[in-house]
Scaffold this motif. Structure first.
Motif, PDB file in Angstrom:
ATOM      1  N   THR A  45      -7.863   5.366   1.231  1.00 18.91           N
ATOM      2  CA  THR A  45      -8.064   4.047   1.855  1.00 18.91           C
ATOM      3  C   THR A  45      -8.510   3.106   0.761  1.00 18.91           C
ATOM      4  O   THR A  45      -9.216   3.502  -0.169  1.00 18.91           O
ATOM      5  CB  THR A  45      -9.140   4.085   2.961  1.00 18.91           C
ATOM      6  OG1 THR A  45     -10.376   4.553   2.399  1.00 18.91           O
ATOM      7  CG2 THR A  45      -8.718   4.983   4.100  1.00 18.91           C
ATOM      8  N   THR A  47      -9.274  -1.190   0.530  1.00 17.90           N
ATOM      9  CA  THR A  47      -9.184  -2.558   1.061  1.00 17.90           C
ATOM     10  C   THR A  47      -9.355  -3.560  -0.076  1.00 17.90           C
ATOM     11  O   THR A  47     -10.345  -3.502  -0.808  1.00 17.90           O
ATOM     12  CB  THR A  47     -10.270  -2.794   2.125  1.00 17.90           C
ATOM     13  OG1 THR A  47     -10.135  -1.799   3.142  1.00 17.90           O
ATOM     14  CG2 THR A  47     -10.125  -4.182   2.746  1.00 17.90           C
ATOM     15  N   ASP A  57      -5.700  -3.942   3.986  1.00 21.08           N
ATOM     16  CA  ASP A  57      -5.728  -2.490   3.760  1.00 21.08           C
ATOM     17  C   ASP A  57      -4.480  -2.073   2.994  1.00 21.08           C
ATOM     18  O   ASP A  57      -3.376  -2.077   3.542  1.00 21.08           O
ATOM     19  CB  ASP A  57      -5.788  -1.734   5.091  1.00 21.08           C
ATOM     20  CG  ASP A  57      -7.194  -1.674   5.674  1.00 21.08           C
ATOM     21  OD1 ASP A  57      -8.162  -1.806   4.896  1.00 21.08           O
ATOM     22  OD2 ASP A  57      -7.310  -1.500   6.903  1.00 21.08           O
ATOM     23  N   SER A  61      -5.165   2.791   7.328  1.00 21.61           N
ATOM     24  CA  SER A  61      -5.625   1.592   8.035  1.00 21.61           C
ATOM     25  C   SER A  61      -5.791   1.794   9.536  1.00 21.61           C
ATOM     26  O   SER A  61      -6.649   1.164  10.139  1.00 21.61           O
ATOM     27  CB  SER A  61      -4.614   0.467   7.775  1.00 21.61           C
ATOM     28  OG  SER A  61      -5.057  -0.759   8.288  1.00 21.61           O
ATOM     29  N   TYR A  62      -4.978   2.661  10.146  1.00 19.41           N
ATOM     30  CA  TYR A  62      -4.883   2.665  11.607  1.00 19.41           C
ATOM     31  C   TYR A  62      -5.818   3.688  12.249  1.00 19.41           C
ATOM     32  O   TYR A  62      -6.126   4.726  11.671  1.00 19.41           O
ATOM     33  CB  TYR A  62      -3.435   2.913  12.033  1.00 19.41           C
ATOM     34  CG  TYR A  62      -2.544   1.805  11.531  1.00 19.41           C
ATOM     35  CD1 TYR A  62      -2.539   0.563  12.171  1.00 19.41           C
ATOM     36  CD2 TYR A  62      -1.767   1.955  10.386  1.00 19.41           C
ATOM     37  CE1 TYR A  62      -1.770  -0.489  11.693  1.00 19.41           C
ATOM     38  CE2 TYR A  62      -0.990   0.911   9.905  1.00 19.41           C
ATOM     39  CZ  TYR A  62      -1.001  -0.303  10.556  1.00 19.41           C
ATOM     40  OH  TYR A  62      -0.253  -1.347  10.073  1.00 19.41           O
ATOM     41  N   LYS A 230      -6.889  -1.397  14.139  1.00 19.89           N
ATOM     42  CA  LYS A 230      -7.336  -1.441  12.753  1.00 19.89           C
ATOM     43  C   LYS A 230      -8.823  -1.810  12.747  1.00 19.89           C
ATOM     44  O   LYS A 230      -9.358  -2.246  13.757  1.00 19.89           O
ATOM     45  CB  LYS A 230      -6.539  -2.495  11.964  1.00 19.89           C
ATOM     46  CG  LYS A 230      -5.091  -2.110  11.680  1.00 19.89           C
ATOM     47  CD  LYS A 230      -4.257  -3.290  11.228  1.00 19.89           C
ATOM     48  CE  LYS A 230      -4.768  -3.952   9.977  1.00 19.89           C
ATOM     49  NZ  LYS A 230      -4.184  -3.422   8.732  1.00 19.89           N
ATOM     50  N   GLY A 234     -11.373  -4.176   7.357  1.00 18.32           N
ATOM     51  CA  GLY A 234     -10.668  -3.180   6.557  1.00 18.32           C
ATOM     52  C   GLY A 234     -11.322  -1.808   6.584  1.00 18.32           C
ATOM     53  O   GLY A 234     -12.532  -1.668   6.801  1.00 18.32           O
ATOM     54  N   SER A 235     -10.509  -0.777   6.360  1.00 19.72           N
ATOM     55  CA  SER A 235     -10.980   0.605   6.482  1.00 19.72           C
ATOM     56  C   SER A 235     -11.939   0.987   5.359  1.00 19.72           C
ATOM     57  O   SER A 235     -12.663   1.967   5.475  1.00 19.72           O
ATOM     58  CB  SER A 235      -9.793   1.562   6.510  1.00 19.72           C
ATOM     59  OG  SER A 235      -9.068   1.457   5.304  1.00 19.72           O
ATOM     60  N   GLN A 236     -11.957   0.202   4.282  1.00 19.21           N
ATOM     61  CA  GLN A 236     -12.901   0.479   3.196  1.00 19.21           C
ATOM     62  C   GLN A 236     -14.335   0.434   3.709  1.00 19.21           C
ATOM     63  O   GLN A 236     -15.222   1.088   3.137  1.00 19.21           O
ATOM     64  CB  GLN A 236     -12.721  -0.574   2.092  1.00 19.21           C
ATOM     65  CG  GLN A 236     -13.442  -0.284   0.797  1.00 19.21           C
ATOM     66  CD  GLN A 236     -12.623   0.616  -0.105  1.00 19.21           C
ATOM     67  OE1 GLN A 236     -11.464   0.882   0.191  1.00 19.21           O
ATOM     68  NE2 GLN A 236     -13.223   1.094  -1.162  1.00 19.21           N
ATOM     69  N   LYS A 318       3.121   0.782   0.145  1.00 16.77           N
ATOM     70  CA  LYS A 318       2.737  -0.058   1.284  1.00 16.77           C
ATOM     71  C   LYS A 318       2.895  -1.512   0.871  1.00 16.77           C
ATOM     72  O   LYS A 318       2.446  -1.902  -0.211  1.00 16.77           O
ATOM     73  CB  LYS A 318       1.293   0.244   1.700  1.00 16.77           C
ATOM     74  CG  LYS A 318       0.888  -0.477   2.986  1.00 16.77           C
ATOM     75  CD  LYS A 318      -0.428   0.046   3.551  1.00 16.77           C
ATOM     76  CE  LYS A 318      -0.800  -0.706   4.820  1.00 16.77           C
ATOM     77  NZ  LYS A 318      -2.002  -0.147   5.468  1.00 16.77           N
ATOM     78  N   ASP A 357       0.674  -7.463  10.838  1.00 19.91           N
ATOM     79  CA  ASP A 357      -0.580  -7.267  10.108  1.00 19.91           C
ATOM     80  C   ASP A 357      -1.439  -8.548  10.110  1.00 19.91           C
ATOM     81  O   ASP A 357      -2.322  -8.714   9.255  1.00 19.91           O
ATOM     82  CB  ASP A 357      -0.301  -6.815   8.662  1.00 19.91           C
ATOM     83  CG  ASP A 357      -1.437  -5.949   8.096  1.00 19.91           C
ATOM     84  OD1 ASP A 357      -1.870  -5.004   8.789  1.00 19.91           O
ATOM     85  OD2 ASP A 357      -1.912  -6.233   6.974  1.00 19.91           O
TER      86      ASP A 357
END
Lengths: 509, 509
Positions: A45, A47, A57, A61-62, A230, A234-236, A318, A357
């Motif tokens: 991951t 971000t 991301d 992400s999901y 999401k 962000g996933s970070q 990506k 997105d």
């Protein structure tokens, strides 16, 4: 070498390693050190924060229902989620085959110069001609049915395992679903979900992968499935939140581990910059293929070593194209586009799978798209600008609007070139690997235990699997230290109250 | 770090690395250093000397006509060859299938309790029932035919490459040769020659492998083929002779290279024991899957990195059972035994492929047998004594004599457990690897060039390929240094005068 003796050193500061460290610290082993090769935490991951995009991301992400390990962590860390847009229709764009003329179907089919656009609702399937839609439904049922007798934790023990592991997913499609429509769609979905061509993966691996993600509807869906949401910001934020819980002083960045030696009393972990750390136990949370880059003394069990030769990482770039507006929504399309990936014209459709997105407040309108498998391997030789232009052209065709040709910004990340992942999304298995080598997937090596999303049994390959595997490896160490009993290592995760396991309605056909 | 600047450092002291070093020294680059991880030279060849056996090749051993690179080196080093015994008949032992009753055939077939023994001459094929023998001949022709348009040097460019690379060898057999007799034999031969199950390898890889070994007759034969001869005194004499030519002071043992950094002027090669060596160029001569264990700065091209995730080593345990006498010859059997490997009863026939391993003077009577692929992976968990006993029992059945139950000595070597090979005989490719990743197989990485038998084009996977690849990599360095021109890198090897490329007679059917 410092004389400090750590309780546990964790090699890898992705979500799995960090989840392991957090679990250990909260359950009695406080002297924990995380060594991360990159200059950041987060692993697969990542971000990016930038005024042009706010945040984006570039990696995993999901998140969605049934990913209860990840949802629990996110809630604890105060990371909120938002829905991926699926209000309007999804699009499947199928290029005209040279082989078969396309028959007409009433309703949602539109004929274009170079192909056919099928639009369908989030709970439907493209109305492929010649019984193709019925075949698609049969394919989904068949994949779930094949999974029925597969153990998610020990798939090699299942009665049908040897047979399923002796053929590729492509071979299965060729045999059981030879109709052009269903076959092409099956190949596309394989590419999209495994970032590898369908002849690269064993049928057993695909069937197992689907089953441990709660079946075809759950894994392939946004709404009520794995791609429903999401993370705001962000996933970070997950890895950063985990880092705070662990204590950032306990995480060392840019530390490439290259040697682990064990003796009767402890292990020493060495890094490429010649630092040496002493520890009672080690948890390794890395892409499987990277593990033998560490020189082990004593060496790994031979079949564990051979396993790590046989789980290459998938291939994905990506991409995110930004626009002035969400013009696709005005055309009654939600932003999800599946583009036929079965023929050789890779440059005509670099991306095979997209999602809207755009930020939840409607700002930064954008389409996220994956360049996958052989496309990723080929098109990485272009410049980013060339890739962006090809993508925009194919979006213009797929969504049927020249608005797609006017991007305002472009982001991309090539996970093939990220040395410390060496590919994404996950380690894949060709025929013969799972049934023979997977008994060694989680087997400890003396004082060393193994995490990483590939070792998970609930959404392996996803962020959820990273959490599950990290926490399980942490409990293996706790059990080894006598702090819990062996039968507490594996643990059922309670269902998220916020995002329950709602059943799916019937498909709208 | 010593200030000595080497011309070339060679990583790997197997035949390929040593052949590279010798070529360099004899062609103008004399300041050469070989770093070998093991405590011996020879790599995947390894001759044990012991009064009980005289000498025995525990690794690569066979040589024959068309292996001209190896034959040239052997001649120069004064290493003599002798014939593998094929005077008497060969044996194919086929277990009774549960599915199909075995029909009778006149002549060489004998019915046994648990199977059928087919005996046949060195230039024949087993007389399988129900047209099986004709099918076998068709299978051999078909494999050669598929190879016709495959480029041995750039197989990914061939028109049929993509199609052949999208299916497994098992899938090909299932489709084109579904007859039980031919299919079972095909599976066995695949196991025997690639040390991997037939669903593990791409058809393209198998077809290419056969073609670059001069076709089905040449690769599968002892007489006039790849297994015609062995070296008097063992194949280790090749590596030892090469070492003498290079100068043993230029070969350092027990040096595990773990880092190679490059700058504008030179490269530094570091070892796990913290030695650092400076050099103008590097040649890496290792199993492909082991190459990323080295930390490269700058890092490897991403697809080269992904290639090395996708060429796992095969799985083999080499075994040698010693007897008081060559009792099999008295029964008119030469010692070659093929045992049906297609069913699940691995313990009943641990070995699938044998040769007479008696010394040329008739001393140390012995049968060499390979435990291969899934058998090697499973049976490595037994003790050596258990393996020996299972082997002797299956030889008693296969050769039809209880003499097999009275061994006087046993030797074995498990190449899966040899860390610095990580498997044998060679790196294999599942579907999708060759067409996508092989353009990176020999691509240099700055000052680094790549040898090793997997990078060869003439008997790759064999000792001959090791020589070819090592010498070619040496010439790449010479060209880089301006000592030869680029078009001298590739070079046709003259035919050996002692062992010419005799055509094969027609099969005796």
């Amino acid at each position: 070498m410092s004389n400090e003796l750590y309780d546990v050193i964790i090699v890898g500061g992705g979500i799995s390693g960090l989840a392991a460290a957090k679990w250990l610290k909260e359950n009695g082993l406080t002297n924990v050190l995380v060594l991360e090769a990159r200059d950041r935490v987060g692993g697969r991951t990542h971000t990016k924060r930038d005024p042009k995009v706010g945040w984006v991301d570039l990696g995993g992400s999901y998140v969605g229902p049934t990913q209860d390990h990840l949802l629990r962590i996110a809630k604890e860390l105060g990371v909120e989620t938002f829905l991926v847009n699926e209000i309007e229709d999804l699009v499947y764009f199928k290029k005209v085959s040279m082989k078969t003329p396309t028959a007409t179907m009433p309703g949602t089919i539109h004929f274009l110069n170079q192909g056919t656009r099928y639009t369908f609702p989030y709970n439907g399937l493209p109305k492929l001609a010649n019984g193709g839609q019925e075949d698609l439904l049969k394919l989904l049922h068949r994949l779930d049915e094949l999974g029925e007798d597969i153990s998610v934790r020990e798939p090699w023990t299942s009665p049908s395992a040897t047979e399923l592991d002796s053929i590729t997913f492509k071979e299965f499609l060729d045999k059981e679903f030879p109709g052009e429509g269903v076959r092409d769609y099956g190949l596309l979905v394989h590419n999209a979900f495994l970032a590898a061509a369908s002849h690269e993966c064993s049928l057993l691996f695909v069937v197992w992968y689907i089953k441990q993600a709660f079946g075809t509807r759950r894994i392939f869906s946004a709404t009520n499935g794995g791609q429903e949401r999401k993370f705001h910001g962000g996933s970070q934020l997950i890895s950063e939140g985990l880092s705070d819980k662990i204590g950032r002083e306990n995480i060392l960045l840019s530390k490439v581990v290259n040697k682990i030696e064990q003796n009767c009393d402890f292990a020493t972990v060495s890094t490429i910059d010649n630092q040496i750390y002493k520890t009672k136990h080690v948890i390794i949370a890395m892409s499987p293929c990277l593990i033998p880059r560490i020189y082990f003394k004593p060496e790994l069990e031979p079949l564990k070593n051979q396993l790590y030769q046989r789980m290459p990482m998938g291939s994905v770039i990506k991409t995110i194209v930004y626009y002035e507006s969400c013009w696709w929504r005005g055309l009654n399309m939600c932003g999800t586009l599946l583009v036929d990936g079965s023929d050789g014209d890779m440059e005509a459709s670099p991306v095979e799978y997209t999602f809207d997105d755009t930020k939840p407040d409607g700002s930064k309108p954008a389409i996220m798209g994956f360049i996958l498998a052989n496309r990723a391997r080929k098109l990485r030789n272009l410049t980013p600008e060339e890739r962006r232009d090809l993508i925009c052209k194919s979006y213009a065709k797929g969504f049927g609007s020249d608005e797609a040709l006017r991007p305002v910004h472009y982001e991309e990340f090539d996970w093939q070139a990220e040395k410390f992942s060496s590919g994404c999304y996950t380690g894949i298995c060709s025929p013969g690997v799972m049934t023979v080598y997977w008994p060694y997937l989680r087997s400890p090596h003396g004082r060393i235990f193994f995490a990483g999303t590939e070792t998970a049994t609930v959404w392996s390959g996803y962020m959820n699997g990273a959490v599950e595997a990290g926490e399980r490896a942490a409990r293996e160490v706790l059990a080894e230290r006598g702090l819990i009993s062996k039968n507490q290592i594996w643990r059922d995760e309670p269902e998220s109250k916020d995002f329950p396991h709602k059943p799916f309605d019937d498909m709208v056909l």
